[in-house]
Design an enzyme around this catalytic site. Structure first.
Site, PDB file in Angstrom:
ATOM      1  CE  LYS A  53      -0.185 -29.473   0.528  1.00 26.41           C
ATOM      2  NZ  LYS A  53      -1.429 -29.355   1.271  1.00 26.41           N
ATOM      3  CD  GLN A  97      -4.882 -30.330   1.173  1.00 25.43           C
ATOM      4  OE1 GLN A  97      -3.706 -30.430   1.465  1.00 25.43           O
ATOM      5  NE2 GLN A  97      -5.345 -29.354   0.430  1.00 25.43           N
ATOM      6  CG  ASP A 120      -1.144 -25.544   6.400  1.00 25.03           C
ATOM      7  OD1 ASP A 120      -0.564 -25.172   5.363  1.00 25.03           O
ATOM      8  OD2 ASP A 120      -1.904 -26.525   6.452  1.00 25.03           O
TER       9      ASP A 120
HETATM   10  N1  GUN Z   1      -6.212 -26.256   0.995  1.00 23.92           N
HETATM   11  C1  GUN Z   1      -5.981 -25.248   0.115  1.00 23.92           C
HETATM   12  N2  GUN Z   1      -4.863 -24.574   0.478  1.00 23.92           N
HETATM   13  C2  GUN Z   1      -4.404 -25.151   1.595  1.00 23.92           C
HETATM   14  C3  GUN Z   1      -3.274 -24.905   2.440  1.00 23.92           C
HETATM   15  O1  GUN Z   1      -2.478 -23.986   2.238  1.00 23.92           O
HETATM   16  N3  GUN Z   1      -3.137 -25.736   3.492  1.00 23.92           N
HETATM   17  C4  GUN Z   1      -4.002 -26.741   3.744  1.00 23.92           C
HETATM   18  N4  GUN Z   1      -3.779 -27.498   4.823  1.00 23.92           N
HETATM   19  N5  GUN Z   1      -5.051 -27.005   2.996  1.00 23.92           N
HETATM   20  C5  GUN Z   1      -5.241 -26.208   1.912  1.00 23.92           C
END
Ligand code: GUN
Length: 291
Positions: A53, A97, A120
């Site tokens: 990211k 996360q 998200d």
């Molecule tokens: N862990 C696995 N997929 C995701 C996601 O789309 N967002 C976040 N914040 N954590 C994740």
């Protein structure tokens, strides 16, 4: 043999568009969009995601900051950090996360994020807006799946889409989006007939064989086999399962590929699209906060 839908190629295309939009936004507002990511603990997959990211942000001109906290972090301390970021005007997007350590309530944490910074789209306010067909943020993985279909000219309207999995992150929002009358893209990419299947579904293969578009998001390696799909299916694989250091999807790629018209690979399918849509949401968040 199916046409393989190249998530990397489409991601690159969208990221180039985003880089231009970010530049334009920054020129006009003197504001650089910024994403703050919080990583609690040392889950190896999460480390990889967070690193990817950060790199992706840098490439399109989005600033990013990473807050690393030990797995022993108290829920109240994590909430304290989120409140600081909520109030920091230079931070436009906040991402926690997942998964979090088991002593921390995921729901309590996600509820604390300022809904205007919730890139998200996990906050109940944003889940509600999406369910009503007027999203503020479109959740990243579902949006990535939809963009893969849209940008390959695959029709969704009127099709029978079978979604395998009912998670809050993928299955549930994706099913809601596909069944909407209108979302963001007119009626070509919504108005599907949607079936959601899960671990208690009986006669699963009977249902999956009816799918014009099958979306697998259950996290079981190679769960969907050729016997479970009809000829000509569009097969979208959201699964990322790690087996002996190789990534495997929820589809048994080699057999499904022989029957499908289109199929997404793992890696290089939905995965890159998810991060791309996160970048998009960070720009959306920056724009909302300047408005
Ligand atoms: N862990 C696995 N997929 C995701 C996601 O789309 N967002 C976040 N914040 N954590 C994740």
């Amino acid at each position: 043999m199916a046409e393989v839908l190249d998530g990397k190629k489409i991601s690159t295309e969208i990221r180039q568009e985003l880089a231009r939009e970010v530049k334009e936004f920054t020129t006009h507002t003197s504001t650089e969009p910024k994403l703050a990511a919080i990583l609690v603990g040392d889950d190896p997959a999460s480390q990889v995601y967070v690193r990817n990211k950060e790199r992706a942000c840098a490439k399109v001109g989005i600033l990013s900051q990473l807050h690393r906290l030990p797995s022993s972090t108290k829920e109240s301390d994590l909430i304290g950090l989120i409140n600081e970021l909520n109030q920091d005007d230079t931070v436009h997007g906040i991402l926690v996360q997942l998964p979090l350590p088991s002593h921390i309530s995921q729901q309590n944490i996600l509820d604390q994020i300022n809904p205007y910074k919730d890139v998200d789209a996990f906050h109940p306010e944003n889940v509600g807006l999406l369910a009503q067909g007027r999203p503020r943020f479109v959740p990243c993985t579902p949006h990535g799946c939809l963009q893969l279909l849209i940008r390959n000219g695959i029709k969704v309207s009127g099709m029978h889409v079978v979604v395998l999995g009912r998670s809050e992150i993928v299955g549930k929002p994706l099913a809601a989006m596909l069944a909407q009358r209108k979302l963001l893209y007119g009626d070509e990419f919504t108005n599907a007939t949607v079936t959601i299947c899960h671990s208690r579904t009986t006669n699963l293969p009977e249902l999956t064989r009816q799918a014009d578009i099958l979306i697998a998001a259950i996290g079981h390696p190679k769960f969907v086999t050729a016997e479970m799909v009809k000829k000509g299916v569009v097969a979208i694989d959201v699964g990322i399962n790690r087996i002996d250091d190789t990534l495997v999807g929820d589809l048994e790629f080699d057999s499904v590929e022989k029957k499908a018209s289109y199929i997404t690979p793992v890696p290089g399918g939905v995965g890159p699209m998810t991060i791309t849509m996160l970048l998009k949401n960070t720009l959306v968040a920056a724009k909302l906060q300047r408005a």
